[in-house]
Design an enzyme around this catalytic site. Sequence first.
Site, short mmCIF file in Angstrom:
data_model
loop_
_atom_site.label_atom_id
_atom_site.label_comp_id
_atom_site.label_asym_id
_atom_site.label_seq_id
_atom_site.Cartn_x
_atom_site.Cartn_y
_atom_site.Cartn_z
N SER A 119 48.21 40.55 35.91
CA SER A 119 48.92 38.75 35.73
C SER A 119 50.16 39.37 35.13
O SER A 119 50.58 37.81 34.65
CB SER A 119 48.00 38.79 34.29
OG SER A 119 46.43 39.19 34.38
N GLU A 152 47.84 33.83 43.23
CA GLU A 152 50.18 33.02 43.32
C GLU A 152 50.48 34.28 44.12
O GLU A 152 49.40 35.66 44.04
CB GLU A 152 50.23 33.75 42.39
CG GLU A 152 50.30 32.50 41.20
CD GLU A 152 51.06 32.85 39.57
OE1 GLU A 152 52.25 32.40 39.06
OE2 GLU A 152 49.83 33.41 38.67
P1 NAD Z 1 38.19 44.41 33.31
O1 NAD Z 1 38.11 45.17 31.70
O2 NAD Z 1 36.64 43.32 33.09
O3 NAD Z 1 38.27 45.37 34.06
C1 NAD Z 1 39.33 46.39 34.37
C2 NAD Z 1 38.48 47.39 35.32
O4 NAD Z 1 38.96 48.92 34.94
C3 NAD Z 1 36.86 48.13 34.11
O5 NAD Z 1 35.69 48.22 35.14
C4 NAD Z 1 37.64 49.60 34.30
O6 NAD Z 1 37.05 51.03 34.11
C5 NAD Z 1 38.47 49.98 35.56
N1 NAD Z 1 39.66 50.89 35.84
C6 NAD Z 1 40.23 51.56 34.01
N2 NAD Z 1 40.71 52.72 34.86
C7 NAD Z 1 40.61 52.41 36.13
C8 NAD Z 1 41.17 53.30 36.86
N3 NAD Z 1 42.08 54.94 37.25
N4 NAD Z 1 40.95 53.55 38.24
C9 NAD Z 1 39.66 53.13 38.55
N5 NAD Z 1 38.97 51.80 37.64
C10 NAD Z 1 39.74 51.68 36.20
O7 NAD Z 1 39.76 43.35 33.88
P2 NAD Z 1 40.16 42.17 34.27
O8 NAD Z 1 39.61 40.73 33.38
O9 NAD Z 1 38.53 42.76 35.44
O10 NAD Z 1 41.50 42.56 34.94
C11 NAD Z 1 41.82 43.45 35.94
C12 NAD Z 1 43.35 42.56 36.24
O11 NAD Z 1 43.51 41.56 36.52
C13 NAD Z 1 43.81 43.31 35.20
O12 NAD Z 1 45.55 43.28 35.45
C14 NAD Z 1 44.54 42.12 34.83
O13 NAD Z 1 45.64 41.73 33.70
C15 NAD Z 1 43.89 41.18 35.95
N6 NAD Z 1 43.37 40.00 35.41
C16 NAD Z 1 42.61 39.11 35.01
C17 NAD Z 1 42.21 37.77 34.72
C18 NAD Z 1 41.44 37.58 33.80
O14 NAD Z 1 41.31 36.19 33.73
N7 NAD Z 1 40.65 38.08 33.21
C19 NAD Z 1 42.92 36.55 35.57
C20 NAD Z 1 43.31 37.21 37.02
C21 NAD Z 1 44.09 38.52 37.30
#
Ligand code: NAD
Length: 285
Positions: A119, A152
């Site tokens: 993000s 994006e």
């Molecule tokens: P989340 O907390 O729902 O999920 C993150 C996942 O990553 C978890 O299941 C965790 O177990 C896993 N993880 C952590 N370390 C790991 C590793 N070493 N190997 C494999 N898996 C691992 O978070 P999210 O909301 O899905 O966000 C994930 C990414 O997407 C982040 O970079 C976030 O900034 C980005 N993002 C989030 C949003 C949003 O609205 N939540 C929107 C766009 C982008």
Amino acid sequence: MAVETIGVLGAGQMGSGISQVCLASGFRVVLNDVSFDALERARGVIGKGLDVLVRKEKIAAADRDKALAALTATTDLSDFASCDFAVEAATEREELKISLFRKLDGIVPEGRILATNTSSISVTRIAAATKRPERVVGMHFMNPVPLMKLVEVVRGLRTSDETFAATVDLSRKLGKEPVPANDSPGFIVNRVLVPMINEAVYALSEGVGKAEDIDAAMRMGANHPMGPLALADLIGLDTLLEILHVLHRELGDPKYRPCPLLARHVDAGYLGKKSGRGFYSYGKE
Ligand code: NAD
């Protein structure tokens, strides 16, 4: 190079959504997480998401079954050796992403693209952890992925034109509208959106209004489809705090200082919808 199998690293909210969209578009998906629970949850979410598409007659029941059969859920990252394109969607922490890209670089076949759904974190810095920086790109999906049109596509300083074009092309194949952005903290959407949400948390902490009233005011007064605090809960308060840390640290402007109330919520484990409680309660804490 044709893409048939997409590796999705991280099976949280975003990884599940990205996997669902890839499967529904006819790709094979290898979904990796360190947590078995997250993989199981993701399988359930993807199944339900595909059921919705069947009910809406967007795909046939047979396509749903075929899509589910094309999903491999694994805790073994070496399974990404069979992937033609990888999208990383693990927790928003720079040191984690850098170590994951080092690993991906050694596993995903040479010449293939490694994309990050970060993000806010620098795509250029993540790319520098690999021996193929010209094949590293930001592919920033929006939440919830199956519903939101935008991706994006973020060019790091060394991202090649070919990588950028291939990522734009894949985004379109997934039914998304790609918009180019340069590698600056938060890119376009979060540079504008996240300071607004942070301001809403300050308004809450300073007693300007209750959470429901701040959200109602922004829905009706600014025509936002959902209020900023409900949106914060949807994004995840841990992710939001991390984005603010990146904006604050990298741009050096005090206007990005995360509201202490946001940090307190994260300290308490109130991470938003995904944990059952954030600024609102979701009855499954
Ligand atoms: P989340 O907390 O729902 O999920 C993150 C996942 O990553 C978890 O299941 C965790 O177990 C896993 N993880 C952590 N370390 C790991 C590793 N070493 N190997 C494999 N898996 C691992 O978070 P999210 O909301 O899905 O966000 C994930 C990414 O997407 C982040 O970079 C976030 O900034 C980005 N993002 C989030 C949003 C949003 O609205 N939540 C929107 C766009 C982008």
